[in-house]
Design an enzyme around this catalytic site. Structure first.
Site, PDB file in Angstrom:
ATOM      1  N   GLY A 142      38.297  36.281  42.333  1.00 42.35           N
ATOM      2  CA  GLY A 142      37.987  37.104  41.167  1.00 42.35           C
ATOM      3  C   GLY A 142      39.122  38.103  41.024  1.00 42.35           C
ATOM      4  N   GLU A 143      38.815  39.340  40.781  1.00 42.37           N
ATOM      5  CA  GLU A 143      39.834  40.383  40.674  1.00 42.37           C
ATOM      6  C   GLU A 143      39.527  41.418  41.755  1.00 42.37           C
ATOM      7  OE1 GLU A 143      42.707  42.723  40.084  1.00 42.37           O
ATOM      8  OE2 GLU A 143      40.818  43.704  39.567  1.00 42.37           O
ATOM      9  N   SER A 144      40.428  41.545  42.716  1.00 38.90           N
ATOM     10  CA  SER A 144      40.129  42.328  43.925  1.00 38.90           C
ATOM     11  C   SER A 144      39.802  43.797  43.640  1.00 38.90           C
ATOM     12  CB  SER A 144      41.286  42.234  44.929  1.00 38.90           C
ATOM     13  OG  SER A 144      42.484  42.736  44.365  1.00 38.90           O
ATOM     14  N   CYS A 156      40.942  33.964  48.207  1.00 39.15           N
ATOM     15  CA  CYS A 156      41.783  34.563  47.159  1.00 39.15           C
ATOM     16  C   CYS A 156      41.551  36.086  47.089  1.00 39.15           C
ATOM     17  CB  CYS A 156      41.555  33.873  45.817  1.00 39.15           C
ATOM     18  SG  CYS A 156      42.890  34.192  44.638  1.00 39.15           S
ATOM     19  N   ARG A 174      49.297  41.136  46.680  1.00 41.53           N
ATOM     20  CA  ARG A 174      48.539  40.583  45.547  1.00 41.53           C
ATOM     21  C   ARG A 174      49.449  39.757  44.635  1.00 41.53           C
ATOM     22  NH1 ARG A 174      46.235  44.820  42.046  1.00 41.53           N
ATOM     23  NH2 ARG A 174      44.755  43.236  41.397  1.00 41.53           N
ATOM     24  N   ILE A 188      45.620  30.035  42.461  1.00 47.95           N
ATOM     25  CA  ILE A 188      45.580  30.650  41.124  1.00 47.95           C
ATOM     26  C   ILE A 188      45.882  32.137  41.286  1.00 47.95           C
ATOM     27  CG2 ILE A 188      44.186  31.106  39.064  1.00 47.95           C
ATOM     28  CD1 ILE A 188      42.386  28.733  39.922  1.00 47.95           C
ATOM     29  N   ARG A 189      47.029  32.584  40.793  1.00 46.66           N
ATOM     30  CA  ARG A 189      47.453  33.988  40.971  1.00 46.66           C
ATOM     31  C   ARG A 189      47.174  34.427  42.404  1.00 46.66           C
ATOM     32  NH1 ARG A 189      44.339  35.134  36.404  1.00 46.66           N
ATOM     33  NH2 ARG A 189      43.069  36.506  37.651  1.00 46.66           N
ATOM     34  N   HIS A 199      41.680  28.672  46.514  1.00 44.96           N
ATOM     35  CA  HIS A 199      40.284  28.457  46.103  1.00 44.96           C
ATOM     36  C   HIS A 199      39.790  27.107  46.620  1.00 44.96           C
ATOM     37  CE1 HIS A 199      39.806  31.803  43.175  1.00 44.96           C
ATOM     38  NE2 HIS A 199      41.112  31.678  43.051  1.00 44.96           N
ATOM     39  N   GLU A 206      36.798  26.221  46.856  1.00 47.79           N
ATOM     40  CA  GLU A 206      35.557  25.880  46.146  1.00 47.79           C
ATOM     41  C   GLU A 206      35.803  25.146  44.833  1.00 47.79           C
ATOM     42  OE1 GLU A 206      36.807  29.672  44.161  1.00 47.79           O
ATOM     43  OE2 GLU A 206      36.991  28.801  46.153  1.00 47.79           O
TER      44      GLU A 206
END
Length: 196
Positions: free
Chosen positions: A46-48, A78, A105, A133-134, A169, A171
């Site tokens: 997600g976004e940390s 992630c 990051r 992903i990023r 990721h 998952e």
């Protein structure tokens, strides 16, 4: 075996599916009280910064630290890896500070630079399909941390006792072996309690 997925933000449903395929019961965790019934906890991508803020707002910070301190396994993927790190490169404040590592990051670039690769992971037969992903990067680890895999010389999977973290990721693929590895960690923890 009951594995929780912190459901404040991120790929919760996909982790639940992978945990179930790995043979454990999975639960979306939205309340602190739910931690008591778990054998392991996954901190999803997600976004940390957002996840960190929501964890503070919902009172999850200390309870998750206590959860890990008991020896219960925690797995960060992630953004979850960033949330677990003791140190984040740059000026950003660390979150849970569970794992003795420094992370960077978005080290693998922006969304359009996302990629998939087959990754050898120590302790798992054959390669694991990894979706970046990023993705963050583990820049350095302490003596207690075991490096489980690298990509182009950079650390992307690591373990410190009951703590597991990866930059990618797992998952988002049909390959659930890293989740199986984590479920095995939780099983070992449970057995160690019974043997006491």
């Amino acid at each position: 075996m009951k594995i929780g997925v912190l459901a404040l933000q991120g790929a919760v449903t996909e982790h639940i599916r992978s945990v179930e395929r790995a043979g454990a019961e999975a639960l979306a965790v939205k309340q602190v009280e739910q931690l008591d019934e778990l054998d392991g906890l996954i901190l999803p991508g997600g976004e940390s910064t957002t996840i960190g803020k929501l964890m503070r707002k919902c009172g999850f910070m200390q309870p998750i630290r206590d959860f890990a301190a008991k020896g219960k396994p925690v797995f960060g993927t992630c953004a979850g890896l960033i949330v677990m790190a003791e140190r984040i490169s740059g000026q950003e404040e660390a979150h849970l500070e569970l794992m003795d590592m420094t992370v960077s990051r978005n080290a693998f670039g922006r969304q359009r630079e996302s990629f998939e690769t087959d990754l050898p992971v120590k302790g798992i037969d054959e390669t694991v399909r990894a979706v970046f992903i990023r993705a963050p990067l583990i820049e350095s680890v302490g003596e207690q941390v075991e490096v489980l895999s690298t990509y182009k010389g950079e650390i992307v999977t690591a373990r410190q006792g009951n703590l597991l973290a990866c930059s990618y990721h797992p998952e988002l693929t049909d390959d659930y072996r890293l989740h199986s590895y984590f479920v095995d960690m939780a099983q070992s923890y449970k057995q160690s309690l019974q043997n006491q």
